[in-house]
Design a protein around this motif. Structure first.
Motif, PDB file in Angstrom:
ATOM      1  N   ILE A   5     -23.181  -9.908 -34.900  1.00  0.00           N
ATOM      2  CA  ILE A   5     -23.736  -8.685 -35.478  1.00  0.00           C
ATOM      3  C   ILE A   5     -22.979  -7.460 -34.973  1.00  0.00           C
ATOM      4  O   ILE A   5     -22.612  -6.572 -35.742  1.00  0.00           O
ATOM      5  CB  ILE A   5     -25.234  -8.553 -35.145  1.00  0.00           C
ATOM      6  N   GLU A   6     -22.745  -7.425 -33.668  1.00  0.00           N
ATOM      7  CA  GLU A   6     -22.094  -6.259 -33.060  1.00  0.00           C
ATOM      8  C   GLU A   6     -20.648  -6.108 -33.506  1.00  0.00           C
ATOM      9  O   GLU A   6     -20.129  -4.993 -33.563  1.00  0.00           O
ATOM     10  CB  GLU A   6     -22.194  -6.349 -31.543  1.00  0.00           C
ATOM     11  N   GLU A   7     -19.983  -7.222 -33.828  1.00  0.00           N
ATOM     12  CA  GLU A   7     -18.586  -7.167 -34.247  1.00  0.00           C
ATOM     13  C   GLU A   7     -18.436  -6.749 -35.706  1.00  0.00           C
ATOM     14  O   GLU A   7     -17.374  -6.300 -36.118  1.00  0.00           O
ATOM     15  CB  GLU A   7     -17.920  -8.532 -34.030  1.00  0.00           C
ATOM     16  N   MET A   8     -19.505  -6.891 -36.475  1.00  0.00           N
ATOM     17  CA  MET A   8     -19.453  -6.585 -37.901  1.00  0.00           C
ATOM     18  C   MET A   8     -19.858  -5.126 -38.129  1.00  0.00           C
ATOM     19  O   MET A   8     -20.815  -4.652 -37.523  1.00  0.00           O
ATOM     20  CB  MET A   8     -20.399  -7.527 -38.654  1.00  0.00           C
ATOM     21  N   PRO A   9     -19.143  -4.407 -38.990  1.00  0.00           N
ATOM     22  CA  PRO A   9     -19.584  -3.039 -39.325  1.00  0.00           C
ATOM     23  C   PRO A   9     -21.012  -3.066 -39.885  1.00  0.00           C
ATOM     24  O   PRO A   9     -21.380  -3.992 -40.619  1.00  0.00           O
ATOM     25  CB  PRO A   9     -18.577  -2.592 -40.391  1.00  0.00           C
ATOM     26  N   ARG A  10     -21.790  -2.049 -39.537  1.00  0.00           N
ATOM     27  CA  ARG A  10     -23.199  -2.018 -39.947  1.00  0.00           C
ATOM     28  C   ARG A  10     -23.381  -2.198 -41.445  1.00  0.00           C
ATOM     29  O   ARG A  10     -24.216  -2.975 -41.889  1.00  0.00           O
ATOM     30  CB  ARG A  10     -23.867  -0.707 -39.510  1.00  0.00           C
ATOM     31  N   LYS A  11     -22.638  -1.461 -42.209  1.00  0.00           N
ATOM     32  CA  LYS A  11     -22.785  -1.517 -43.666  1.00  0.00           C
ATOM     33  C   LYS A  11     -22.485  -2.924 -44.178  1.00  0.00           C
ATOM     34  O   LYS A  11     -23.191  -3.447 -45.050  1.00  0.00           O
ATOM     35  CB  LYS A  11     -21.865  -0.481 -44.329  1.00  0.00           C
ATOM     36  N   ALA A  12     -21.463  -3.545 -43.642  1.00  0.00           N
ATOM     37  CA  ALA A  12     -21.099  -4.898 -44.069  1.00  0.00           C
ATOM     38  C   ALA A  12     -22.202  -5.891 -43.692  1.00  0.00           C
ATOM     39  O   ALA A  12     -22.541  -6.783 -44.482  1.00  0.00           O
ATOM     40  CB  ALA A  12     -19.776  -5.321 -43.440  1.00  0.00           C
ATOM     41  N   PHE A  13     -22.796  -5.725 -42.507  1.00  0.00           N
ATOM     42  CA  PHE A  13     -23.871  -6.631 -42.100  1.00  0.00           C
ATOM     43  C   PHE A  13     -25.103  -6.429 -42.978  1.00  0.00           C
ATOM     44  O   PHE A  13     -25.721  -7.399 -43.418  1.00  0.00           O
ATOM     45  CB  PHE A  13     -24.221  -6.445 -40.616  1.00  0.00           C
ATOM     46  N   GLU A  14     -25.446  -5.175 -43.249  1.00  0.00           N
ATOM     47  CA  GLU A  14     -26.583  -4.891 -44.132  1.00  0.00           C
ATOM     48  C   GLU A  14     -26.360  -5.472 -45.524  1.00  0.00           C
ATOM     49  O   GLU A  14     -27.272  -6.067 -46.109  1.00  0.00           O
ATOM     50  CB  GLU A  14     -26.830  -3.388 -44.231  1.00  0.00           C
ATOM     51  N   ASP A  15     -25.156  -5.314 -46.049  1.00  0.00           N
ATOM     52  CA  ASP A  15     -24.838  -5.860 -47.367  1.00  0.00           C
ATOM     53  C   ASP A  15     -24.956  -7.379 -47.370  1.00  0.00           C
ATOM     54  O   ASP A  15     -25.500  -7.966 -48.312  1.00  0.00           O
ATOM     55  CB  ASP A  15     -23.427  -5.446 -47.808  1.00  0.00           C
ATOM     56  N   GLN A  16     -24.454  -8.004 -46.320  1.00  0.00           N
ATOM     57  CA  GLN A  16     -24.557  -9.463 -46.217  1.00  0.00           C
ATOM     58  C   GLN A  16     -26.020  -9.895 -46.151  1.00  0.00           C
ATOM     59  O   GLN A  16     -26.425 -10.855 -46.795  1.00  0.00           O
ATOM     60  CB  GLN A  16     -23.815  -9.976 -44.984  1.00  0.00           C
ATOM     61  N   TYR A  17     -26.825  -9.165 -45.394  1.00  0.00           N
ATOM     62  CA  TYR A  17     -28.249  -9.476 -45.271  1.00  0.00           C
ATOM     63  C   TYR A  17     -28.925  -9.413 -46.644  1.00  0.00           C
ATOM     64  O   TYR A  17     -29.647 -10.329 -47.036  1.00  0.00           O
ATOM     65  CB  TYR A  17     -28.921  -8.508 -44.293  1.00  0.00           C
ATOM     66  N   VAL A  18     -28.672  -8.345 -47.374  1.00  0.00           N
ATOM     67  CA  VAL A  18     -29.287  -8.166 -48.692  1.00  0.00           C
ATOM     68  C   VAL A  18     -28.832  -9.268 -49.648  1.00  0.00           C
ATOM     69  O   VAL A  18     -29.657  -9.856 -50.362  1.00  0.00           O
ATOM     70  CB  VAL A  18     -28.983  -6.758 -49.251  1.00  0.00           C
ATOM     71  N   ARG A  19     -27.538  -9.567 -49.669  1.00  0.00           N
ATOM     72  CA  ARG A  19     -27.039 -10.633 -50.536  1.00  0.00           C
ATOM     73  C   ARG A  19     -27.652 -11.984 -50.151  1.00  0.00           C
ATOM     74  O   ARG A  19     -27.984 -12.795 -51.010  1.00  0.00           O
ATOM     75  CB  ARG A  19     -25.513 -10.727 -50.469  1.00  0.00           C
ATOM     76  N   THR A  20     -27.819 -12.207 -48.867  1.00  0.00           N
ATOM     77  CA  THR A  20     -28.328 -13.486 -48.379  1.00  0.00           C
ATOM     78  C   THR A  20     -29.816 -13.655 -48.656  1.00  0.00           C
ATOM     79  O   THR A  20     -30.246 -14.702 -49.137  1.00  0.00           O
ATOM     80  CB  THR A  20     -28.076 -13.617 -46.861  1.00  0.00           C
ATOM     81  N   PHE A  21     -30.606 -12.645 -48.353  1.00  0.00           N
ATOM     82  CA  PHE A  21     -32.055 -12.825 -48.398  1.00  0.00           C
ATOM     83  C   PHE A  21     -32.754 -12.172 -49.592  1.00  0.00           C
ATOM     84  O   PHE A  21     -33.810 -12.638 -49.994  1.00  0.00           O
ATOM     85  CB  PHE A  21     -32.686 -12.322 -47.103  1.00  0.00           C
ATOM     86  N   ASP A  22     -32.197 -11.127 -50.128  1.00  0.00           N
ATOM     87  CA  ASP A  22     -32.876 -10.425 -51.217  1.00  0.00           C
ATOM     88  C   ASP A  22     -32.367 -10.820 -52.602  1.00  0.00           C
ATOM     89  O   ASP A  22     -33.120 -10.792 -53.566  1.00  0.00           O
ATOM     90  CB  ASP A  22     -32.742  -8.908 -51.049  1.00  0.00           C
ATOM     91  N   PHE A  23     -31.098 -11.181 -52.708  1.00  0.00           N
ATOM     92  CA  PHE A  23     -30.526 -11.476 -54.010  1.00  0.00           C
ATOM     93  C   PHE A  23     -30.247 -12.955 -54.230  1.00  0.00           C
ATOM     94  O   PHE A  23     -29.572 -13.323 -55.173  1.00  0.00           O
ATOM     95  CB  PHE A  23     -29.235 -10.689 -54.221  1.00  0.00           C
ATOM     96  N   SER A  24     -30.731 -13.797 -53.352  1.00  0.00           N
ATOM     97  CA  SER A  24     -30.491 -15.223 -53.496  1.00  0.00           C
ATOM     98  C   SER A  24     -31.812 -15.981 -53.558  1.00  0.00           C
ATOM     99  O   SER A  24     -32.666 -15.801 -52.693  1.00  0.00           O
ATOM    100  CB  SER A  24     -29.664 -15.741 -52.313  1.00  0.00           C
ATOM    101  N   GLN A  25     -31.964 -16.804 -54.563  1.00  0.00           N
ATOM    102  CA  GLN A  25     -33.159 -17.643 -54.669  1.00  0.00           C
ATOM    103  C   GLN A  25     -33.104 -18.791 -53.664  1.00  0.00           C
ATOM    104  O   GLN A  25     -34.118 -19.374 -53.330  1.00  0.00           O
ATOM    105  CB  GLN A  25     -33.245 -18.208 -56.087  1.00  0.00           C
ATOM    106  N   ASN A  26     -31.915 -19.140 -53.197  1.00  0.00           N
ATOM    107  CA  ASN A  26     -31.740 -20.272 -52.281  1.00  0.00           C
ATOM    108  C   ASN A  26     -32.014 -19.932 -50.825  1.00  0.00           C
ATOM    109  O   ASN A  26     -32.169 -20.840 -50.011  1.00  0.00           O
ATOM    110  CB  ASN A  26     -30.321 -20.829 -52.393  1.00  0.00           C
ATOM    111  N   THR A  27     -32.016 -18.652 -50.484  1.00  0.00           N
ATOM    112  CA  THR A  27     -32.158 -18.270 -49.078  1.00  0.00           C
ATOM    113  C   THR A  27     -33.079 -17.069 -48.923  1.00  0.00           C
ATOM    114  O   THR A  27     -32.735 -16.099 -48.257  1.00  0.00           O
ATOM    115  CB  THR A  27     -30.777 -17.978 -48.448  1.00  0.00           C
ATOM    116  N   THR A  28     -34.234 -17.152 -49.489  1.00  0.00           N
ATOM    117  CA  THR A  28     -35.198 -16.072 -49.345  1.00  0.00           C
ATOM    118  C   THR A  28     -35.995 -16.250 -48.055  1.00  0.00           C
ATOM    119  O   THR A  28     -36.035 -17.337 -47.487  1.00  0.00           O
ATOM    120  CB  THR A  28     -36.142 -16.017 -50.570  1.00  0.00           C
TER     121      THR A  28
END
Length: 174
Positions: free
Chosen positions: A52-75
């Motif tokens: 988490i600390e190595e990843m830019p905040r915006k990139a981590f937030e975007d990954q989080y949203v893509r992973t949990f909010d926009f995916s039916q497989n990983t909600t």
């Protein structure tokens, strides 16, 4: 506090949306992680913090949203997995809600099948009751973990740790 409780709280935090408050608290949670007794599970958590600390905040937030909010497989909501219809999902939600009510907790802001809320509940209730919840949730957690592995997402490692607790392995390896 036992390792299972600490790990559940830390994992719950790590699975929450990474907003400004979350980032303000991340240092304290990482320090708390050093108190986990099981060396492999502690190391796995610390590596996730490092990621988490190595990843830019915006990139981590975007990954989080893509992973949990926009995916039916990983909600983050366990009642959405492998159910045929809304009736089955409603039954599942009632079961999850019962876990909270049976332990004198309520969730005014969250759905009762929300993974971070379930982890927090497991951290604060009797170990035997927490084991029942983990046993009930385990197949769905394993399913999500498999989706993370297929998608090559780092959350697979965090779910490995959660499942280690669900399987009672946090007491081994000392």
């Amino acid at each position: 506090m036992k390792d299972a409780q600490k790990i559940a709280l830390i994992a719950s935090f790590l699975l929450r949306y990474p907003d400004a408050t979350w980032y303000d608290e991340i240092g304290e949670w990482k320090v708390d992680t050093h108190t986990v007794g099981h060396p492999q599970l502690r190391q796995g958590l610390l590596e996730f913090f490092d990621y988490i600390e190595e990843m830019p905040r915006k990139a981590f937030e975007d990954q989080y949203v893509r992973t949990f909010d926009f995916s039916q497989n990983t909600t983050m909501y366990l009642s959405t997995y492998e159910l045929q219809g809304t009736g089955e999902q409603a039954e599942e939600l009632v079961k999850f809600k019962a876990f909270f009510l049976e332990n004198d907790y309520d969730l005014p802001k969250e759905m009762p099948d929300y993974i971070p809320a379930l982890l927090e509940l497991c951290a604060v209730i009797d170990e035997e009751k927490a084991r029942e919840i983990y046993d009930y949730c385990k197949p769905k957690l394993e399913y999500i973990r498999e989706r993370f592995i297929e998608a090559k997402l780092p959350y697979a490692f965090l779910f490995d740790i959660i499942l280690s607790v669900a399987n009672g392995l946090e007491d081994d390896g000392r």
